[in-house]
Write a protein that holds these residues in place. Structure first.
Motif, PDB file in Angstrom:
ATOM      1  N   SER A 132      -3.217   4.229  -6.548  1.00 39.30           N
ATOM      2  CA  SER A 132      -3.316   5.155  -5.699  1.00 39.30           C
ATOM      3  C   SER A 132      -3.364   4.621  -4.536  1.00 39.30           C
ATOM      4  N   ASP A 133      -2.777   4.990  -3.101  1.00 40.72           N
ATOM      5  CA  ASP A 133      -3.055   4.241  -2.135  1.00 40.72           C
ATOM      6  C   ASP A 133      -3.856   3.593  -1.345  1.00 40.72           C
ATOM      7  N   GLN A 134      -5.102   3.187  -2.001  1.00 41.18           N
ATOM      8  CA  GLN A 134      -6.133   2.672  -1.710  1.00 41.18           C
ATOM      9  C   GLN A 134      -5.760   1.074  -1.959  1.00 41.18           C
ATOM     10  N   TYR A 135      -5.143   0.967  -3.123  1.00 38.86           N
ATOM     11  CA  TYR A 135      -4.301  -0.109  -3.664  1.00 38.86           C
ATOM     12  C   TYR A 135      -3.585  -1.266  -3.651  1.00 38.86           C
ATOM     13  N   TYR A 166       0.617  -0.926  -0.116  1.00 39.73           N
ATOM     14  CA  TYR A 166       0.015  -0.146  -0.241  1.00 39.73           C
ATOM     15  C   TYR A 166       0.726   1.488   0.258  1.00 39.73           C
ATOM     16  N   GLY A 167       0.492   1.945  -0.876  1.00 36.16           N
ATOM     17  CA  GLY A 167       1.192   3.735  -1.469  1.00 36.16           C
ATOM     18  C   GLY A 167       2.336   2.819  -2.082  1.00 36.16           C
ATOM     19  N   GLU A 195      -8.486  -5.445  -2.101  1.00 37.65           N
ATOM     20  CA  GLU A 195      -9.960  -4.518  -2.767  1.00 37.65           C
ATOM     21  C   GLU A 195     -11.109  -4.870  -3.621  1.00 37.65           C
ATOM     22  N   THR A 241      -5.991  -6.202  -7.444  1.00 34.32           N
ATOM     23  CA  THR A 241      -5.513  -6.231  -6.883  1.00 34.32           C
ATOM     24  C   THR A 241      -5.777  -7.146  -5.343  1.00 34.32           C
TER      25      THR A 241
END
Length: 351
Positions: free
Chosen positions: A177-180, A155-156, A199, A196
């Motif tokens: 994106s940091d969410q992935y 992440y990140g 997610e 991913t």
């Protein structure tokens, strides 16, 4: 033919739900059992299933099914001999629909089908060694036109990369994106498909620009691990015993295989690679790569990569083997790992 199969499956589902749940009574008057009393078999065996009828009710007929396939119908004696030559190995079910005295009952029995031969064991020789970004937490690896594409995780810091495998140079890179948390990738029809982790979503990119063009949802599995394709459909691992088979157009998880040896059903299969008609899959946190028959899930071989991790620079962030790439143009196989500073060209040798 496909429409007919879907129609049969729909009819079976209606029967199993509407009259097979026994929702209007506490317990079925019948039960389904194996005559041999065991529930583990090998490919090639013949087993007999029978309907137990302790109340001696009149049975008009019984139909036996494996998935959407009618195995046979018994009218006199409610039993059936079944040769175990099904397409798929692993955890399976046989269903039966009993027609008796104007009512319908559905039954189910679970069993396991193992392969009838042990996997071949392979070791390796290192043919060449190339630089690899030590900061790359490798999750997916695949060649297209002699260029290496790589998916990295965490992440990140997850990325999608286009790499010169000879030098380790990253030509292009897209940051997620940091969410992935990036996972496996595969290339088909001018697109890159990247999974991913938790997610429940896959990402789609243009092959040339690495620009994101869309996404897709997982409709059955909860996680994304590894991904490969055979030119017609995708194969996706999710950490369970299942490798899902995805429609290449809709990306729906339509069915699955279960990687199985002569003794066990495998889980934790991670990065996937399509190699000359077989699926190569590494087991997470292990040094082994399974060679899987994509039709029935049989694990036909195991490559022991023990000792390969010792040949890279040792550092605190060093992690496990993960990353298999086959170049169909040169017929060469490459492997690396998470935060490894080397990519190895490997020759597989039968022990």
């Amino acid at each position: 033919m496909k429409k007919a199969k879907f129609l049969l499956l729909f009819i079976l589902n209606v029967l199993f739900i509407s009259c097979g749940s026994n929702s209007d009574k506490n317990k079925s008057d019948f039960s389904l059992s194996f005559v041999s009393s065991k529930a583990e078999f090998e490919v090639g065996e013949t087993v007999k299933v029978s309907i137990q009828n302790p109340k001696n009710k009149k049975i008009d007929s019984t139909s036996f099914y494996f998935e959407d396939q009618l195995l046979g119908t018994a009218t006199a004696a409610p039993e059936l001999e079944i040769p175990l030559n099904f397409e798929k190995l692993g955890n399976q079910k046989i269903n039966a629909i009993v027609f008796s005295e104007g009512a319908t009952d559905s039954l189910q029995i679970d069993f396991k089908i193992f392969n009838n031969t042990a996997p071949e064991i392979y070791t390796y020789n290192i043919i060449n060694t190339y630089p690899h970004d030590v900061g790359a937490y490798t999750q997916g690896l695949e060649f297209f036109n002699d260029t290496l594409y790589e998916s990295t995780g965490q992440y990140g810091t997850s990325t999608l990369r286009k790499v010169d495998f000879r030098t380790g140079e990253v030509f292009e890179k897209t940051e997620l994106s940091d969410q992935y948390f990036g996972e496996g990738l595969s290339i088909l029809n001018g697109n890159i498909y990247q999974l991913t982790w938790k997610e429940g979503e896959g990402l789609i990119y243009n092959l040339e620009s690495l620009k994101k063009t869309g996404s897709f949802k997982y409709n059955n599995s909860k996680e994304g691990w590894g991904l490969c394709n055979d030119g017609k459909q995708f194969y996706k691992s999710d950490g369970t015993e299942k490798i899902w088979i995805l429609n290449s157009e809709t990306l729906a998880e339509e069915t699955f295989i279960q990687p199985t040896t002569n003794r066990s059903i495998s889980t934790q299969l991670n990065e996937l690679e399509w190699v000359e008609g077989k699926i190569y899959a590494n087991t997470y946190q292990k040094d082994g790569v399974a060679i899987i028959n994509p039709t029935n899930g049989a694990i036909e071989g195991i490559i022991n990569f023990k000792g390969l991790r010792d040949k890279v620079s040792q550092h605190p962030e060093l992690d496990v083997l993960n990353g298999i790439a086959y170049n169909p143009n040169t017929k060469k196989l490459y492997v690396t790992g998470k935060n490894w500073d080397k990519l190895f060209e490997i020759e597989i040798i039968k022990k």
